[in-house]
Design an enzyme around this catalytic site. Sequence first.
Site, short mmCIF file in Angstrom:
data_model
loop_
_atom_site.label_atom_id
_atom_site.label_comp_id
_atom_site.label_asym_id
_atom_site.label_seq_id
_atom_site.Cartn_x
_atom_site.Cartn_y
_atom_site.Cartn_z
N LYS A 82 1.34 -0.95 0.05
CA LYS A 82 -0.07 0.27 0.09
C LYS A 82 1.08 1.54 0.07
CE LYS A 82 -3.66 2.05 2.76
NZ LYS A 82 -3.86 3.21 2.37
N ARG B 142 -3.38 8.73 -6.11
CA ARG B 142 -4.60 7.63 -6.89
C ARG B 142 -4.44 8.42 -7.94
NH1 ARG B 142 -8.57 3.97 -4.90
NH2 ARG B 142 -9.47 3.32 -6.63
N GLU C 52 -0.56 4.16 -8.25
CA GLU C 52 -0.13 4.95 -6.83
C GLU C 52 1.16 5.60 -7.49
OE1 GLU C 52 -2.80 5.41 -4.33
OE2 GLU C 52 -1.85 6.73 -2.93
N ARG D 246 -17.01 0.93 -1.49
CA ARG D 246 -16.52 -0.14 -0.72
C ARG D 246 -16.88 -1.48 -0.14
NH1 ARG D 246 -13.03 2.94 2.32
NH2 ARG D 246 -14.67 5.04 2.33
P1 AMP Z 1 -7.11 4.39 2.20
O1 AMP Z 1 -6.62 5.73 1.52
O2 AMP Z 1 -6.51 4.50 3.34
O3 AMP Z 1 -8.49 4.51 2.43
O4 AMP Z 1 -7.15 3.15 1.37
C1 AMP Z 1 -7.36 2.97 -0.41
C2 AMP Z 1 -6.38 3.88 -1.40
O5 AMP Z 1 -4.73 3.37 -0.83
C3 AMP Z 1 -6.59 3.96 -2.46
O6 AMP Z 1 -7.13 4.80 -2.93
C4 AMP Z 1 -5.45 4.12 -3.33
O7 AMP Z 1 -5.02 5.42 -3.08
C5 AMP Z 1 -4.36 3.47 -2.10
N1 AMP Z 1 -3.19 2.53 -2.36
C6 AMP Z 1 -2.20 2.49 -2.17
N2 AMP Z 1 -1.44 1.38 -2.67
C7 AMP Z 1 -2.32 0.81 -3.86
C8 AMP Z 1 -2.68 -0.68 -4.25
N3 AMP Z 1 -1.29 -1.31 -4.09
N4 AMP Z 1 -3.78 -1.16 -4.43
C9 AMP Z 1 -4.91 0.01 -4.35
N5 AMP Z 1 -4.88 0.78 -3.89
C10 AMP Z 1 -3.84 1.08 -3.62
#
Ligand code: AMP
Length: 575
Positions: A251, A256, A300, A414
């Site tokens: 992650k 993004r 990302e 989600r």
């Molecule tokens: P969050 O913002 O904490 O809800 O986490 C989801 C976000 O993680 C997504 O919207 C992406 O911007 C980010 N992200 C980072 N790495 C990845 C990945 N390998 N696959 C999908 N999303 C990712």
Amino acid sequence: MLLFSDVAEVFAEIEKRSGRLEMTDVLSALFKRTDSTEIGRLVYMIQGILAPPYEGIDLGLGEKFGIEAIAASSGYTRNQVEADYRKSGDLGDTAQDLAGKKKQTALSTSEMGIAYVFEAMIRIAKSSGQGSQDQKIKILAELLNNSSPLEARYIIRFVTGNMRLGVGDPTILDALSVAKTGDKSLRDPLERAYDVCADMGRVAKMFYERSGDISSFKVEPFRPLMPALAERENSSSAIIERLGRCGVEMKYDGFRLQCHKNGKSIEVYSRKLEKMTAMFPDVVEEIRRLGAESIIFEGEALAYDAKKKKYFPFQETMHRRRKHGISAASEEYPLNLFVFDVLFINGKDMTNEPYKARRELVERTFKGKILKPSQMKIISKAKELDSIFKESLSEGLEGIIAKDLSAPYTAGKRKFAWIKLKKSYGKSVDTIDGVIIGYYLGQGSRAEFEFGGLLVAVFNPERGRLETVARIGTGFSEEEMKELQEMLSGMKTKQPAPSLDFKVVPDYWVEPKYVAEIAFDDITESKMHTCAMRGEKGLALRFPRLVKMRPDKTVKEATTTQEVEDMFKLQREKG
Ligand code: AMP
């Protein structure tokens, strides 16, 4: 022709209702009277926009414009308008009030169709350059001259970006279905169409033109999709229990991007679906060299220092780009775009293909210097997942996202197709992304900052409401207090957002617009907060503190009530 005066009356009716079912009824009755040439504009108006975000046609006139235009059309002075506004707390109400007691009457008024009003708004939004301010006020004053008091109310609310109807997208989707079929049976295909083009006006128009058949709605380049969102779990074993064998990706705490290419045309969109193409010339250059004739993919972006093997977090990446200029920053802090999904390729919509197939495409397609596949491994044991999680933290990343190998791309949703496991901050269980809906004044040593804390809400998509979950009073640096005060004082509102359920009242309400990441120790039941409220008690964060602002997130992407409830349950299970 749909008259704007009729629409204004329906808006007034909607404002009196609070239940979603009632609103759906009122709205669907209006939609029934609307034809395919008008429905798109009407839907945008209800959403309070002129076009989807990527078109970049923003109205958002400051209140000053509104005040000027009301003064020009009503014959009252600017001071009188301002005084009325101070009393009413809503510039739309002031416009209505003063239009009702106009000092000057227009020479002639004619009935305005919704298309006429909408096109005038577009002219206001698009006029730019020298003299454009006067031009905007002139067009607006003309509209007001031609308006009834009730029409004036909604015109002013619309141009100042504050419609206050409390109608969410789910209600619009329901009402479209009811208008055509009498029930909600077409809600699902309508929602899917909206999720894959983020343009309600376009969906509504096609729905009407095709007499209700929206099932063949297609993904297309340059119509960005709503980004898929991740669920969360708090342990690797919970993830494996849910998904079994799955793909685990790093992650990245970056920016993004959704990239679109069709022949020679290329555009890059942010997570909020705004055009960012000019900001990423290096990325665009590599997209140009891709073999695919047409493609939509997501990744990302973040800077990576290969020598130190260090990733720069998103804020720093963007800051460097701004400060050092894009080309210098591109050399010193080379950007990587870690591609994690392909949604469309060479004319084929990939969103309904399983993740595994899409992932293979990612690996085959991206082998560049900047564009490369995100790191991914297929695993089936919690222990394996744990070790990848630890590896991600040791590299300075945020954690992992586990992905269901058979799931389609869940645009705008989600779902458990993606599950994130994030590092926790100190003692805290996790963090939430909350919507700032009000703030407090400082006391004691903080009085000088005129800022002492935030009131924060989460989003309940089922109810289309915001529900408060925390009052944050600690954890701000002096600089943050200054920045927050500056940011929030410009968007104070006299009344709380109409979509908000609340019990505690801050010193100032603000428009729900900014999302902040908030760490906390536990979740407790509380009589003060309305999140997941049953009877007297809702849920609240204990010891909440600000981690950082999330300018990349929209209100709808904030943590949901359901997520807070789930975290509360998890916490109870853990004892
Ligand atoms: P969050 O913002 O904490 O809800 O986490 C989801 C976000 O993680 C997504 O919207 C992406 O911007 C980010 N992200 C980072 N790495 C990845 C990945 N390998 N696959 C999908 N999303 C990712």
